[in-house]
Design a protein around this motif. Structure first.
Motif, mmCIF file in Angstrom:
data_model
loop_
_atom_site.group_PDB
_atom_site.id
_atom_site.type_symbol
_atom_site.label_atom_id
_atom_site.label_comp_id
_atom_site.label_asym_id
_atom_site.label_seq_id
_atom_site.Cartn_x
_atom_site.Cartn_y
_atom_site.Cartn_z
ATOM 1 N N SER A 1 0.847 -1.189 0.000
ATOM 2 C CA SER A 1 0.000 0.000 0.000
ATOM 3 C C SER A 1 0.884 1.242 0.000
ATOM 4 O O SER A 1 1.726 1.409 0.883
ATOM 5 C CB SER A 1 -0.912 -0.002 1.226
ATOM 6 O OG SER A 1 -1.824 -1.067 1.149
ATOM 7 N N ILE A 2 0.682 2.080 -0.988
ATOM 8 C CA ILE A 2 1.438 3.329 -1.130
ATOM 9 C C ILE A 2 0.473 4.486 -0.911
ATOM 10 O O ILE A 2 -0.569 4.566 -1.572
ATOM 11 C CB ILE A 2 2.100 3.425 -2.525
ATOM 12 C CG1 ILE A 2 3.054 2.247 -2.756
ATOM 13 C CG2 ILE A 2 2.802 4.767 -2.707
ATOM 14 C CD1 ILE A 2 4.243 2.181 -1.812
ATOM 15 N N ARG A 3 0.835 5.362 0.009
ATOM 16 C CA ARG A 3 -0.048 6.469 0.387
ATOM 17 C C ARG A 3 0.541 7.845 0.081
ATOM 18 O O ARG A 3 -0.097 8.859 0.340
ATOM 19 C CB ARG A 3 -0.367 6.381 1.878
ATOM 20 C CG ARG A 3 -1.198 5.165 2.240
ATOM 21 C CD ARG A 3 -1.383 5.037 3.761
ATOM 22 N NE ARG A 3 -2.239 3.919 4.090
ATOM 23 C CZ ARG A 3 -1.834 2.653 4.191
ATOM 24 N NH1 ARG A 3 -0.565 2.347 3.978
ATOM 25 N NH2 ARG A 3 -2.679 1.696 4.497
ATOM 26 N N LEU B 1 2.997 2.193 -10.621
ATOM 27 C CA LEU B 1 2.258 3.180 -9.841
ATOM 28 C C LEU B 1 2.123 2.721 -8.398
ATOM 29 O O LEU B 1 2.217 1.532 -8.096
ATOM 30 C CB LEU B 1 0.856 3.380 -10.442
ATOM 31 C CG LEU B 1 0.807 3.953 -11.852
ATOM 32 C CD1 LEU B 1 -0.608 3.907 -12.398
ATOM 33 C CD2 LEU B 1 1.354 5.372 -11.874
ATOM 34 N N GLY B 2 1.868 3.659 -7.534
ATOM 35 C CA GLY B 2 1.537 3.352 -6.155
ATOM 36 C C GLY B 2 0.026 3.399 -6.020
ATOM 37 O O GLY B 2 -0.651 4.166 -6.707
ATOM 38 N N ALA B 3 -0.505 2.580 -5.126
ATOM 39 C CA ALA B 3 -1.952 2.540 -4.930
ATOM 40 C C ALA B 3 -2.262 2.025 -3.532
ATOM 41 O O ALA B 3 -1.455 1.316 -2.922
ATOM 42 C CB ALA B 3 -2.609 1.643 -5.983
ATOM 43 N N ILE C 1 -4.450 6.323 -6.580
ATOM 44 C CA ILE C 1 -3.337 5.940 -7.445
ATOM 45 C C ILE C 1 -2.481 7.155 -7.782
ATOM 46 O O ILE C 1 -2.967 8.281 -7.833
ATOM 47 C CB ILE C 1 -3.795 5.251 -8.753
ATOM 48 C CG1 ILE C 1 -4.750 6.144 -9.541
ATOM 49 C CG2 ILE C 1 -4.403 3.900 -8.471
ATOM 50 C CD1 ILE C 1 -5.092 5.618 -10.910
ATOM 51 N N GLY C 2 -1.210 6.895 -7.991
ATOM 52 C CA GLY C 2 -0.295 7.951 -8.387
ATOM 53 C C GLY C 2 1.108 7.397 -8.547
ATOM 54 O O GLY C 2 1.374 6.232 -8.240
ATOM 55 N N HIS C 3 1.966 8.241 -9.038
ATOM 56 C CA HIS C 3 3.377 7.874 -9.130
ATOM 57 C C HIS C 3 3.929 7.934 -7.706
ATOM 58 O O HIS C 3 3.785 8.957 -7.031
ATOM 59 C CB HIS C 3 4.109 8.825 -10.082
ATOM 60 C CG HIS C 3 3.550 8.772 -11.472
ATOM 61 N ND1 HIS C 3 3.898 7.788 -12.365
ATOM 62 C CD2 HIS C 3 2.642 9.564 -12.100
ATOM 63 C CE1 HIS C 3 3.236 7.988 -13.495
ATOM 64 N NE2 HIS C 3 2.477 9.054 -13.364
ATOM 65 N N ASP D 1 2.653 14.434 -10.213
ATOM 66 C CA ASP D 1 2.464 14.165 -11.641
ATOM 67 C C ASP D 1 1.137 13.454 -11.903
ATOM 68 O O ASP D 1 0.784 12.516 -11.186
ATOM 69 C CB ASP D 1 3.598 13.278 -12.167
ATOM 70 C CG ASP D 1 4.977 13.821 -11.824
ATOM 71 O OD1 ASP D 1 5.101 15.044 -11.619
ATOM 72 O OD2 ASP D 1 5.917 13.016 -11.748
ATOM 73 N N PRO D 2 0.424 13.880 -12.951
ATOM 74 C CA PRO D 2 -0.831 13.194 -13.267
ATOM 75 C C PRO D 2 -0.580 11.761 -13.745
ATOM 76 O O PRO D 2 0.500 11.426 -14.231
ATOM 77 C CB PRO D 2 -1.437 14.046 -14.388
ATOM 78 C CG PRO D 2 -0.312 14.836 -14.942
ATOM 79 C CD PRO D 2 0.725 14.968 -13.869
ATOM 80 N N VAL D 3 -1.590 10.940 -13.594
ATOM 81 C CA VAL D 3 -1.551 9.567 -14.094
ATOM 82 C C VAL D 3 -2.211 9.578 -15.469
ATOM 83 O O VAL D 3 -3.328 10.094 -15.623
ATOM 84 C CB VAL D 3 -2.289 8.603 -13.138
ATOM 85 C CG1 VAL D 3 -2.302 7.193 -13.694
ATOM 86 C CG2 VAL D 3 -1.647 8.630 -11.758
#
Length: 169
Positions: free
Chosen positions: A12-14, A111-113, A146-148, A19-21
């Motif tokens: 899990s990435i918080r 990506l992180g999510a 979600i994001g970088h 930057d846009p996805v």
């Protein structure tokens, strides 16, 4: 990325970069969600792409465990139509499978999510339904920020032999 590698290294990435996805990455994640198994192949899900900062901020105010949305470039909301004709009692499992597929697809694409549970907390369901103008019969089930990634987490083993039973408990 190999399947087992994705399964064993996803975390899990918080924290996200601003930057846009890209729409292509989002569509790949949605394709993965829609490829999940569902009871009787009913596919009771609908998805909302949320990339407006004002909406992400408002969701983070409604949901006490969704503060990461304030700095997330996007989120995907998984909604359920619990009145699918044949297997309506299995929509929770179906949408859970879609959510997990989406988390793995995000990880596979670099990506992180993080999974944000919504259902069955009625206050969260109602608040998000009202905010996003979701029809009354639809249930906001979960969201995936979600994001970088702006943080890096290594995989960790969660394999626990004491939780395995052969044939009988």
């Amino acid at each position: 990325m190999e399947t087992m590698d994705a399964l064993l290294t996803r975390r899990s990435i918080r924290k996200y970069l601003p930057d846009p996805v890209s729409r292509d990455l989002i569509e790949n994640i949605l394709k993965a969600g829609m490829s999940a198994p569902s009871a009787g192949d009913e596919q009771p899900w609908h998805f909302i792409i949320i990339d407006r900062h004002d909406l992400l901020e408002k969701i983070s105010e409604i949901h006490p465990y969704a503060k990461m949305l304030k700095n997330s470039p996007a989120a995907l909301l998984i909604c359920a139509d619990p009145e699918t004709p044949k297997f309506k009692e299995f929509w929770v499992q179906d949408c859970s499978a879609a959510s997990e597929n989406m988390l793995l697809a995000a990880h596979d694409q670099g990506l992180g999510a993080v999974w944000i549970g919504i259902y069955p907390a009625e206050k969260l369901v109602t608040g998000i339904r009202d905010l996003l103008n979701i029809p009354e019969q639809m249930i906001p089930f979960s969201a995936i920020a979600i994001g970088h990634p702006a943080e890096e987490k290594t995989g960790r083993s969660r394999y626990e032999v004491s939780r395995i039973h052969d044939n009988l408990w």
